[in-house]
Design a protein around this motif. Structure first.
Motif, PDB file in Angstrom:
ATOM      1  N   TRP A 120      32.045  35.787  40.090  1.00  0.00           N
ATOM      2  CA  TRP A 120      32.388  35.600  41.497  1.00  0.00           C
ATOM      3  C   TRP A 120      33.672  34.802  41.625  1.00  0.00           C
ATOM      4  O   TRP A 120      34.140  34.181  40.657  1.00  0.00           O
ATOM      5  CB  TRP A 120      31.263  34.964  42.308  1.00  0.00           C
ATOM      6  CG  TRP A 120      30.686  33.656  41.816  1.00  0.00           C
ATOM      7  CD1 TRP A 120      29.475  33.481  41.232  1.00  0.00           C
ATOM      8  CD2 TRP A 120      31.285  32.358  41.894  1.00  0.00           C
ATOM      9  NE1 TRP A 120      29.280  32.148  40.929  1.00  0.00           N
ATOM     10  CE2 TRP A 120      30.367  31.441  41.329  1.00  0.00           C
ATOM     11  CE3 TRP A 120      32.484  31.863  42.383  1.00  0.00           C
ATOM     12  CZ2 TRP A 120      30.632  30.069  41.229  1.00  0.00           C
ATOM     13  CZ3 TRP A 120      32.761  30.504  42.288  1.00  0.00           C
ATOM     14  CH2 TRP A 120      31.838  29.625  41.729  1.00  0.00           C
ATOM     15  N   LYS A 121      34.236  34.805  42.843  1.00  0.00           N
ATOM     16  CA  LYS A 121      35.439  34.023  43.151  1.00  0.00           C
ATOM     17  C   LYS A 121      35.235  33.383  44.517  1.00  0.00           C
ATOM     18  O   LYS A 121      34.611  33.973  45.396  1.00  0.00           O
ATOM     19  CB  LYS A 121      36.680  34.925  43.189  1.00  0.00           C
ATOM     20  CG  LYS A 121      36.855  35.768  41.934  1.00  0.00           C
ATOM     21  CD  LYS A 121      38.243  36.377  41.841  1.00  0.00           C
ATOM     22  CE  LYS A 121      38.537  37.408  42.874  1.00  0.00           C
ATOM     23  NZ  LYS A 121      39.860  38.038  42.706  1.00  0.00           N
ATOM     24  N   THR A 122      35.753  32.184  44.674  1.00  0.00           N
ATOM     25  CA  THR A 122      35.641  31.528  45.984  1.00  0.00           C
ATOM     26  C   THR A 122      36.773  30.532  46.153  1.00  0.00           C
ATOM     27  O   THR A 122      37.396  30.095  45.188  1.00  0.00           O
ATOM     28  CB  THR A 122      34.272  30.843  46.152  1.00  0.00           C
ATOM     29  OG1 THR A 122      34.085  30.486  47.525  1.00  0.00           O
ATOM     30  CG2 THR A 122      34.157  29.589  45.302  1.00  0.00           C
ATOM     31  N   GLN A 169      39.120  41.679  40.232  1.00  0.00           N
ATOM     32  CA  GLN A 169      38.044  41.494  41.191  1.00  0.00           C
ATOM     33  C   GLN A 169      36.720  41.286  40.462  1.00  0.00           C
ATOM     34  O   GLN A 169      36.631  41.422  39.238  1.00  0.00           O
ATOM     35  CB  GLN A 169      37.963  42.706  42.117  1.00  0.00           C
ATOM     36  CG  GLN A 169      39.210  42.917  42.962  1.00  0.00           C
ATOM     37  CD  GLN A 169      39.531  41.748  43.886  1.00  0.00           C
ATOM     38  OE1 GLN A 169      38.654  41.001  44.288  1.00  0.00           O
ATOM     39  NE2 GLN A 169      40.806  41.599  44.229  1.00  0.00           N
ATOM     40  N   VAL A 170      35.694  40.927  41.231  1.00  0.00           N
ATOM     41  CA  VAL A 170      34.367  40.692  40.673  1.00  0.00           C
ATOM     42  C   VAL A 170      33.905  41.927  39.902  1.00  0.00           C
ATOM     43  O   VAL A 170      34.023  43.062  40.382  1.00  0.00           O
ATOM     44  CB  VAL A 170      33.362  40.344  41.790  1.00  0.00           C
ATOM     45  CG1 VAL A 170      31.940  40.298  41.244  1.00  0.00           C
ATOM     46  CG2 VAL A 170      33.730  39.004  42.423  1.00  0.00           C
ATOM     47  N   SER A 208      28.443  32.526  46.127  1.00  0.00           N
ATOM     48  CA  SER A 208      29.819  32.053  46.217  1.00  0.00           C
ATOM     49  C   SER A 208      30.362  32.029  47.642  1.00  0.00           C
ATOM     50  O   SER A 208      31.360  31.372  47.913  1.00  0.00           O
ATOM     51  CB  SER A 208      30.735  32.906  45.333  1.00  0.00           C
ATOM     52  OG  SER A 208      30.677  34.267  45.709  1.00  0.00           O
ATOM     53  N   ALA A 209      29.731  32.749  48.577  1.00  0.00           N
ATOM     54  CA  ALA A 209      30.177  32.704  49.965  1.00  0.00           C
ATOM     55  C   ALA A 209      30.012  31.301  50.543  1.00  0.00           C
ATOM     56  O   ALA A 209      30.771  30.884  51.413  1.00  0.00           O
ATOM     57  CB  ALA A 209      29.401  33.710  50.815  1.00  0.00           C
ATOM     58  N   CYS A 224      43.572  35.177  41.638  1.00  0.00           N
ATOM     59  CA  CYS A 224      43.315  34.674  42.996  1.00  0.00           C
ATOM     60  C   CYS A 224      43.779  35.671  44.051  1.00  0.00           C
ATOM     61  O   CYS A 224      44.924  36.143  43.999  1.00  0.00           O
ATOM     62  CB  CYS A 224      44.021  33.338  43.206  1.00  0.00           C
ATOM     63  SG  CYS A 224      43.589  32.082  41.977  1.00  0.00           S
ATOM     64  N   ASP A 225      42.915  35.963  45.013  1.00  0.00           N
ATOM     65  CA  ASP A 225      43.262  36.904  46.084  1.00  0.00           C
ATOM     66  C   ASP A 225      44.313  36.330  47.016  1.00  0.00           C
ATOM     67  O   ASP A 225      45.091  37.069  47.624  1.00  0.00           O
ATOM     68  CB  ASP A 225      42.008  37.278  46.882  1.00  0.00           C
ATOM     69  CG  ASP A 225      41.021  38.054  46.022  1.00  0.00           C
ATOM     70  OD1 ASP A 225      41.381  39.140  45.556  1.00  0.00           O
ATOM     71  OD2 ASP A 225      39.903  37.560  45.800  1.00  0.00           O
ATOM     72  N   VAL A 226      44.308  35.005  47.183  1.00  0.00           N
ATOM     73  CA  VAL A 226      45.321  34.322  47.979  1.00  0.00           C
ATOM     74  C   VAL A 226      45.770  33.090  47.205  1.00  0.00           C
ATOM     75  O   VAL A 226      45.034  32.578  46.363  1.00  0.00           O
ATOM     76  CB  VAL A 226      44.799  33.888  49.375  1.00  0.00           C
ATOM     77  CG1 VAL A 226      44.443  35.081  50.213  1.00  0.00           C
ATOM     78  CG2 VAL A 226      43.607  32.941  49.252  1.00  0.00           C
ATOM     79  N   ILE A 227      46.983  32.635  47.473  1.00  0.00           N
ATOM     80  CA  ILE A 227      47.464  31.414  46.834  1.00  0.00           C
ATOM     81  C   ILE A 227      46.956  30.246  47.664  1.00  0.00           C
ATOM     82  O   ILE A 227      47.511  29.905  48.706  1.00  0.00           O
ATOM     83  CB  ILE A 227      48.988  31.411  46.726  1.00  0.00           C
ATOM     84  CG1 ILE A 227      49.447  32.572  45.852  1.00  0.00           C
ATOM     85  CG2 ILE A 227      49.489  30.094  46.150  1.00  0.00           C
ATOM     86  CD1 ILE A 227      50.942  32.727  45.742  1.00  0.00           C
ATOM     87  N   ALA A 228      45.866  29.677  47.226  1.00  0.00           N
ATOM     88  CA  ALA A 228      45.235  28.572  47.940  1.00  0.00           C
ATOM     89  C   ALA A 228      44.531  27.703  46.904  1.00  0.00           C
ATOM     90  O   ALA A 228      44.102  28.179  45.856  1.00  0.00           O
ATOM     91  CB  ALA A 228      44.239  29.093  48.968  1.00  0.00           C
ATOM     92  N   MET A 229      44.419  26.424  47.203  1.00  0.00           N
ATOM     93  CA  MET A 229      43.791  25.492  46.271  1.00  0.00           C
ATOM     94  C   MET A 229      42.797  24.601  47.007  1.00  0.00           C
ATOM     95  O   MET A 229      43.068  24.220  48.149  1.00  0.00           O
ATOM     96  CB  MET A 229      44.854  24.630  45.584  1.00  0.00           C
ATOM     97  CG  MET A 229      45.830  25.409  44.715  1.00  0.00           C
ATOM     98  SD  MET A 229      47.129  24.372  44.001  1.00  0.00           S
ATOM     99  CE  MET A 229      48.147  24.043  45.461  1.00  0.00           C
TER     100      MET A 229
END
Length: 489
Positions: free
Chosen positions: A346-348, A228-229, A371-372, A327-332
């Motif tokens: 940050w992560k987005t 996490q951040v 990042s939001a 990655c919190d979710v598997i998404a691209m």
């Protein structure tokens, strides 16, 4: 028989062409439904790569795909009345598969095929028919995901109940992979024990050739600790297009930030982001390194034209174990920014017009976490005893609007500081970007515009080290966190 040189060359070339055709193995798919509108596009492909292969005429379509062995193929119909779902079919060389239905719900059509794996897939579909139909109808009626999620979980349970009675082949392992991904992304999947037992049973009995897929399934059923951040980054091994191994930490040189870009072939937003990302990289490469992390099979990654034109570090992680860590979710696409001291900043997830321009401004301006929504960035902060004024910029497509509400506020010292004035935009109204961001004529870059505006807020009681900007407290509101004041930047 007398033959001249020209005749010999012609015969040789003919034999080469014939040999080429003989070596090309294909499978054919035909489809028909009287309900499908003319002009509906047919997308199909193997692995994660889909392309337009035909256009429906008189309810019919047909196409051929190259296949060397048992191959998983996905089909999507894009047109009026069609759901945004994929139909999975299994192919072998020389096979013709016939699809037929009476409606637009093509994932439930009859699939006639001699391929054993397709017979397994057909049993799965038939067992879950009513729930799949319910899900597609909810999607066509634009029901919110919060309503659909319960039905999706019901579908996963039905599949898990049937899988133990099916042969362990490409179809069952594909179904198990889909269940595992759903379980990982769900907030609280209620059938985890059943899934763990099923994963163990299938992994023990699975034939050779599925090792990579089984690792992916295991990582989703037993996900590693997700960083996490603020956490320290974790090194990992990746492979470049030539098959050479690399380590993630190779990129941390000369005090640079590192941006991880998790992407996949067939991911539209990943492809769409490339022109702006290239512009961003050109401006920021002295301050930041990009690592593209492709999540496809290595052979797909290596051959695809998009892979070949990426100009930053471009490595592959087909097992997705790095994705599972970051990655919190598997998404691209999924982006992770890491500081020079190897801390996650940050992560987005996802891409919209102006994301990388906003990222560059944020890295070059007051310290902040935007990042939001990377399109919105704070460029300057001025705080005194009378007020706090922040200068902002919003990037987006020239035809898209954005809105800032009067209920916006700054949060610091455990208090809210109200918005008192705005200059450059109209509050609670649709605002369109006014200034072209680049001189490019590229379809993506040429349509990115921005608007500059200032917002004035009540003065801080005590100057904080950082504050948050919040566009009200409603769901989906703009948020920029941990904004530094000039004295603390």
């Amino acid at each position: 028989m007398i033959m001249n040189k020209k005749t010999i060359i012609t015969i040789v070339l003919t034999l080469v062409v014939i040999a080429g055709f003989a070596q090309t193995k294909t499978a054919t798919i035909t489809g028909y439904s009287p309900a499908i509108k003319d002009g509906t596009l047919v997308f199909a492909g193997t692995g994660n790569i889909e392309n337009v292969v035909d256009t429906v005429q008189a309810g019919r379509f047909a196409f051929t795909l190259p296949v060397e062995a048992i191959t998983e193929c996905s089909i999507s119909l894009i047109g009026e009345g069609c759901p945004t779902y994929m139909l999975t079919i299994f192919l072998r060389p020389g096979v013709t598969v016939k699809l037929s239905g009476t409606d637009c719900l093509y994932p439930l059509w009859k699939v006639e095929s001699s391929v054993p794996e397709q017979k397994t897939q057909n049993r799965l579909t038939e067992h879950c028919r009513e729930v799949i139909k319910e899900l597609m109808q909810m999607e066509l009626n634009h029901k919110p995901w919060t309503e659909m999620e319960t039905v999706e979980t019901k579908l996963m349970k039905l599949r898990m109940d049937l899988l133990p009675s099916l042969p362990i082949d490409a179809a069952t392992i594909n179904a198990l992979c889909g269940i595992a991904i759903t379980a990982k992304n769900a907030k609280d999947f209620p059938y985890m024990e059943q899934l763990k037992n099923l994963e163990k049973t299938i992994a023990t009995r699975a034939p050779k050739g599925f090792e990579e897929r089984l690792i992916e399934i295991h990582n989703n059923v037993y996900p590693p600790r997700i960083l996490q951040v603020g956490a320290e980054a974790m090194d990992a091994e990746l492979v470049d297009m030539q098959g050479q191994k690399h380590h993630l930490f190779e990129a941390f040189t000369n005090g640079k930030y590192v941006l991880l870009d998790f992407w996949g072939i067939g991911c539209g937003p990943c492809m769409k982001s490339e022109p702006e990302m290239k512009e961003f990289y050109g401006k920021m490469k002295d301050q930041l390194e990009i690592i593209g992390i492709n999540l496809n099979k290595f052979s797909e990654f290596q051959k695809h034209e998009f892979s070949k034109r990426i100009i930053w570090k471009n490595w592959n992680n087909a097992s997705k174990d790095i994705c599972s860590n970051y990655c919190d979710v598997i998404a691209m696409p999924y982006y992770v920014l890491i500081s020079p001291d190897k801390r996650i900043v940050w992560k987005t997830m996802g891409y919209n017009y102006g994301y990388f321009m906003g990222m560059a401004d944020a890295l070059n301006g007051p310290k902040q976490d935007n990042s939001a929504n990377l399109s919105l960035v704070i460029q300057k902060v001025a705080a005194n005893n009378n007020s706090t004024t922040i200068s902002m910029r919003y990037y987006t497509h020239k035809g898209y609007w954005f809105r800032i509400v009067k209920e916006s506020y700054l949060s610091a010292n455990g208090k809210k500081y109200k918005l008192t004035a705005a200059d450059g935009i109209k509050l609670d109204e649709d605002n369109y970007p006014q200034v072209k961001a680049t001189e490019s004529t590229n379809e993506i870059l040429g349509n990115i515009y921005y608007s500059d505006f200032t917002l004035t807020f009540e003065p801080f009681d005590t100057l904080p080290a950082t504050f948050d900007f919040k566009e009200g407290d409603v769901e989906g509101a703009f948020v920029i966190r941990n904004v530094s004041l000039p004295s603390s930047h």
